[in-house]
Scaffold this active site. Structure first.
Site, short mmCIF file in Angstrom:
data_model
loop_
_atom_site.label_atom_id
_atom_site.label_comp_id
_atom_site.label_asym_id
_atom_site.label_seq_id
_atom_site.Cartn_x
_atom_site.Cartn_y
_atom_site.Cartn_z
N VAL A 176 31.54 11.56 56.65
CA VAL A 176 31.26 12.63 55.72
C VAL A 176 32.56 13.21 55.16
CG1 VAL A 176 30.14 14.86 55.43
CG2 VAL A 176 29.18 13.17 57.00
N PRO A 177 32.86 12.90 53.92
CA PRO A 177 34.08 13.40 53.29
C PRO A 177 33.95 14.87 52.93
CG PRO A 177 32.80 12.13 51.71
CD PRO A 177 32.03 12.12 53.01
N CYS A 178 34.02 15.72 53.92
CA CYS A 178 33.85 17.15 53.69
C CYS A 178 34.88 17.65 52.68
CB CYS A 178 33.99 17.93 54.99
SG CYS A 178 34.43 16.92 56.40
N HIS A 179 36.05 17.04 52.71
CA HIS A 179 37.11 17.46 51.79
C HIS A 179 36.71 17.15 50.35
CE1 HIS A 179 37.76 13.21 52.66
NE2 HIS A 179 38.25 13.13 51.46
#
Length: 108
Positions: A54-57
């Site tokens: 999950v690329p939260c950034h």
DNA sequence: GCTTTGACTCTCG
DNA sequence: TCGAGAGCCAAAG
């Protein structure tokens, strides 16, 4: 704690749908989920068990600002700055914790 | 099961 | 234009 079958799971799924070099907004994700839990989405990111998945950034606020995950006192969110640098390499220009090219914000 | 908190958003001042 | 407050939803404690 962190149920693998819950609302946050859906958030992760949508997040994984975001193409590389693109970013999305909390509002957008919540809207796609059919809810207004903007904050719940962000909180799910804070507890995201899928760090690399999950690329939260890649998720930013509706204004294109990073939000606060970079300025968080959480030591786990510290290296996220490095991810932002990589994001910039992908084409997303992040200046002062803010998305410069809003064209990179994709709506799912 | 209820209360508090949160990586947010919107509206009013 | 900038600042502060209220609101909504979900998960953690």
């Amino acid at each position: 704690m962190k149920p693998n079958n819950s609302f946050n799971e859906k958030v992760y799924a949508l997040l994984k749908k975001v193409p590389k070099g693109k970013v999305t907004t909390y509002k957008n994700l919540a809207n796609k989920l059919g809810t207004r839990a903007y904050r719940a989405v962000g909180r799910a990111m804070a507890c995201n068990p899928y760090a690399p998945k999950v690329p939260c950034h890649r998720v930013v606020s509706s204004d294109g600002t990073i939000g606060g995950f970079n300025g968080t006192k959480n030591p786990n969110s510290a290296p996220i700055k490095r991810k932002i640098a990589l994001l910039k390499k992908e084409g997303v220009i992040v200046k002062a914790n803010k998305i410069v090219n809003f064209e990179r914000i994709v709506v799912l």
